[in-house]
Design a protein around this motif. Structure first.
Motif, mmCIF file in Angstrom:
data_model
loop_
_atom_site.group_PDB
_atom_site.id
_atom_site.type_symbol
_atom_site.label_atom_id
_atom_site.label_comp_id
_atom_site.label_asym_id
_atom_site.label_seq_id
_atom_site.Cartn_x
_atom_site.Cartn_y
_atom_site.Cartn_z
ATOM 1 N N TYR A 3 35.949 -38.871 -16.416
ATOM 2 C CA TYR A 3 34.868 -39.844 -16.347
ATOM 3 C C TYR A 3 35.196 -40.933 -15.338
ATOM 4 N N SER A 4 34.179 -41.381 -14.629
ATOM 5 C CA SER A 4 34.360 -42.490 -13.692
ATOM 6 C C SER A 4 34.503 -43.794 -14.481
ATOM 7 N N LYS A 5 34.997 -44.808 -13.817
ATOM 8 C CA LYS A 5 35.135 -46.117 -14.460
ATOM 9 C C LYS A 5 33.774 -46.651 -14.902
ATOM 10 N N GLU A 6 32.732 -46.345 -14.127
ATOM 11 C CA GLU A 6 31.392 -46.808 -14.465
ATOM 12 C C GLU A 6 30.888 -46.170 -15.759
ATOM 13 N N ALA A 9 32.793 -47.625 -18.691
ATOM 14 C CA ALA A 9 32.291 -48.965 -19.002
ATOM 15 C C ALA A 9 30.948 -48.891 -19.725
ATOM 16 N N GLU A 10 30.084 -47.980 -19.302
ATOM 17 C CA GLU A 10 28.784 -47.818 -19.956
ATOM 18 C C GLU A 10 28.962 -47.362 -21.407
ATOM 19 N N LEU A 11 29.838 -46.393 -21.631
ATOM 20 C CA LEU A 11 30.085 -45.916 -22.995
ATOM 21 C C LEU A 11 30.730 -46.998 -23.857
ATOM 22 N N GLU A 12 31.643 -47.773 -23.280
ATOM 23 C CA GLU A 12 32.247 -48.877 -24.032
ATOM 24 C C GLU A 12 31.192 -49.896 -24.447
ATOM 25 N N GLY A 13 30.254 -50.178 -23.547
ATOM 26 C CA GLY A 13 29.170 -51.114 -23.863
ATOM 27 C C GLY A 13 28.288 -50.592 -24.986
ATOM 28 N N LYS A 14 27.984 -49.305 -24.946
ATOM 29 C CA LYS A 14 27.166 -48.708 -26.006
ATOM 30 C C LYS A 14 27.909 -48.730 -27.338
ATOM 31 N N ALA A 15 29.207 -48.473 -27.318
ATOM 32 C CA ALA A 15 30.004 -48.514 -28.553
ATOM 33 C C ALA A 15 30.014 -49.928 -29.138
ATOM 34 N N TYR A 48 27.556 -38.535 -28.785
ATOM 35 C CA TYR A 48 26.093 -38.541 -28.710
ATOM 36 C C TYR A 48 25.550 -38.930 -27.340
ATOM 37 N N PHE A 49 26.274 -39.744 -26.581
ATOM 38 C CA PHE A 49 25.764 -40.183 -25.286
ATOM 39 C C PHE A 49 26.331 -39.399 -24.108
ATOM 40 N N SER A 50 27.325 -38.542 -24.361
ATOM 41 C CA SER A 50 27.964 -37.913 -23.229
ATOM 42 C C SER A 50 28.230 -36.417 -23.394
ATOM 43 N N LYS A 51 28.594 -35.981 -24.561
ATOM 44 C CA LYS A 51 29.062 -34.610 -24.727
ATOM 45 C C LYS A 51 28.068 -33.675 -25.416
ATOM 46 N N MET A 52 27.475 -34.126 -26.485
ATOM 47 C CA MET A 52 26.665 -33.224 -27.301
ATOM 48 C C MET A 52 25.327 -32.887 -26.651
ATOM 49 N N ARG A 53 24.933 -31.643 -26.828
ATOM 50 C CA ARG A 53 23.631 -31.194 -26.338
ATOM 51 C C ARG A 53 22.627 -31.382 -27.465
ATOM 52 N N HIS A 54 21.699 -32.296 -27.264
ATOM 53 C CA HIS A 54 20.636 -32.509 -28.235
ATOM 54 C C HIS A 54 19.458 -33.151 -27.523
ATOM 55 N N LEU A 82 22.449 -42.934 -33.309
ATOM 56 C CA LEU A 82 21.271 -42.098 -33.082
ATOM 57 C C LEU A 82 20.058 -42.928 -32.696
ATOM 58 N N ARG A 83 19.898 -44.077 -33.322
ATOM 59 C CA ARG A 83 18.770 -44.947 -32.979
ATOM 60 C C ARG A 83 18.861 -45.370 -31.515
ATOM 61 N N ARG A 84 20.033 -45.773 -31.092
ATOM 62 C CA ARG A 84 20.197 -46.185 -29.687
ATOM 63 C C ARG A 84 20.036 -45.000 -28.743
ATOM 64 N N ARG A 85 20.432 -43.837 -29.152
ATOM 65 C CA ARG A 85 20.300 -42.637 -28.304
ATOM 66 C C ARG A 85 18.826 -42.294 -28.109
ATOM 67 N N VAL A 86 18.026 -42.481 -29.133
ATOM 68 C CA VAL A 86 16.600 -42.183 -29.036
ATOM 69 C C VAL A 86 15.872 -43.279 -28.261
ATOM 70 N N ILE A 87 16.256 -44.542 -28.482
ATOM 71 C CA ILE A 87 15.588 -45.664 -27.820
ATOM 72 C C ILE A 87 15.915 -45.692 -26.337
ATOM 73 N N SER A 88 17.187 -45.512 -25.988
ATOM 74 C CA SER A 88 17.583 -45.583 -24.576
ATOM 75 C C SER A 88 18.476 -44.401 -24.225
ATOM 76 N N PRO A 89 17.891 -43.208 -24.111
ATOM 77 C CA PRO A 89 18.694 -42.026 -23.825
ATOM 78 C C PRO A 89 19.341 -42.082 -22.440
ATOM 79 N N SER A 90 20.565 -41.584 -22.369
ATOM 80 C CA SER A 90 21.220 -41.464 -21.075
ATOM 81 C C SER A 90 21.032 -40.036 -20.605
ATOM 82 N N THR A 91 21.308 -39.797 -19.368
ATOM 83 C CA THR A 91 21.192 -38.441 -18.854
ATOM 84 C C THR A 91 22.464 -37.698 -19.190
ATOM 85 N N ASN A 92 22.331 -36.455 -19.599
ATOM 86 C CA ASN A 92 23.490 -35.620 -19.928
ATOM 87 C C ASN A 92 23.782 -34.689 -18.792
#
Length: 92
Positions: A3-6, A9-15, A48-54, A82-92
């Protein structure tokens, strides 16, 4: 996968957002043990934001990944993630 630093950082912010949501849920409920959910925020966010296919738009998609967690004290982590994943989905 590297993963890139960006992305990190995005995943850390979501966590962090997920952790805030967990605390808000516990305060609103007036009870609960935060440890298990807070300690699971990083892994659940990464999954949920990076690995899983859903697909939030098709929750019954037959080819979706499933996550089974035996750590009952972490259950309060899934709703905010899950709520955040549905509200603001990232691209997988």
């Amino acid at each position: 996968m590297v993963y890139s630093k960006e992305i990190i950082a995005e995943l850390e912010g979501k966590a962090k957002q997920v952790r805030r949501d967990i605390i808000r849920m516990l305060v609103a409920a007036g009870s609960g043990h935060p440890g298990g959910s807070l300690s699971s925020a990083d892994i659940v966010t990464c999954l949920y934001f990076s690995k899983m296919r859903h697909s939030p738009k098709d929750p019954k998609w037959p080819d979706r990944d499933r996550f089974v967690c035996q750590k009952g004290t972490a259950r309060r982590c899934f709703t905010p993630a899950l709520r955040r994943r549905v509200i603001s989905p990232s691209t997988n």
